[in-house]
Design a protein around this motif. Sequence first.
Motif: not given
Length: 286
Positions: A73, A81, A84-85, A130, A132-134, A136-137
């Motif tokens: 980020e 976010l 990517n999210r 990173y 957390r983003l993965k 959540e996705t």
Amino acid sequence: MRVALTGATGIAGHAVAARLLSAGWDVVTLGRRPSRFDMPHVGWSLGEQPDVACDALVHCAFAHVPGRYRGGEGNDPDGFLHLNRDGTLRLLDAMAGARIVFLSSRAVYGAYPPGTRLDETMPPRPDTLYGRLKAETEIEVSQRGGTSLRATGLYGPAPPGRDHKWANLFADFVAGRSILPRVATELHVDDLADAVELCLRGRTPPVLDVSDILLDRRDLLALYAEISGTDGRLPDRGDATRVSEMGGGRIRALGWMPQGRAGLRPSLVEMLGLPKPKLGAERSSR
């Protein structure tokens, strides 16, 4: 089956594109620029909804600070976010009904103690944006019936115009610079491509760990020195007991079989642009 592929110019997407093309899949790439392969391309950036109809989506695209995934980020977590999210959610909505294969990361495990043996039954504990983003996705992908591949570090030949992942490390070794000890898990990009194709050919679990070898930087550099005929100071051996490995038993049970340590030498030869040894020479040296 027509497959939409994002990130085809990156190290993961490039290998996936090559595999799907060679296997006869009908592939269209989505991205800011086309790949070097002869396949249809649709101009697209994360955050946009592509105007394309496909039966499956392989999502490898990821916006980040160059060379960094954890910490990718940079100084703009909100933009990170958003692209990517939120951008991935728009893409998934645009591909409603398509079979989804999402490139996730072992970073979703995050904060487990060093040396923990990781597997898909363990809840994610991401300790980076990173990760957390993965994580959540992955939930969004699962709700759409897709599969997330939690890949470890990827190695292999770089896409055209880019350096392979160990280029700077090898340069430091040759230059005699001090190199810190490190042990990490690695996966050849061709083995990742195999995992992607496995997911496309049939329904697979919502999450699959995809990892292969545990590699000490000292051993890697010793092999590099042998292959390239160079010399340098090897770092101390790292502490392998502190590495949390993913078992990968679930995907292996589906028939996936990575190259293992035997694939490291020929891959380095290719990454360095050296001629492959003749078959007779290989046999005579054994």
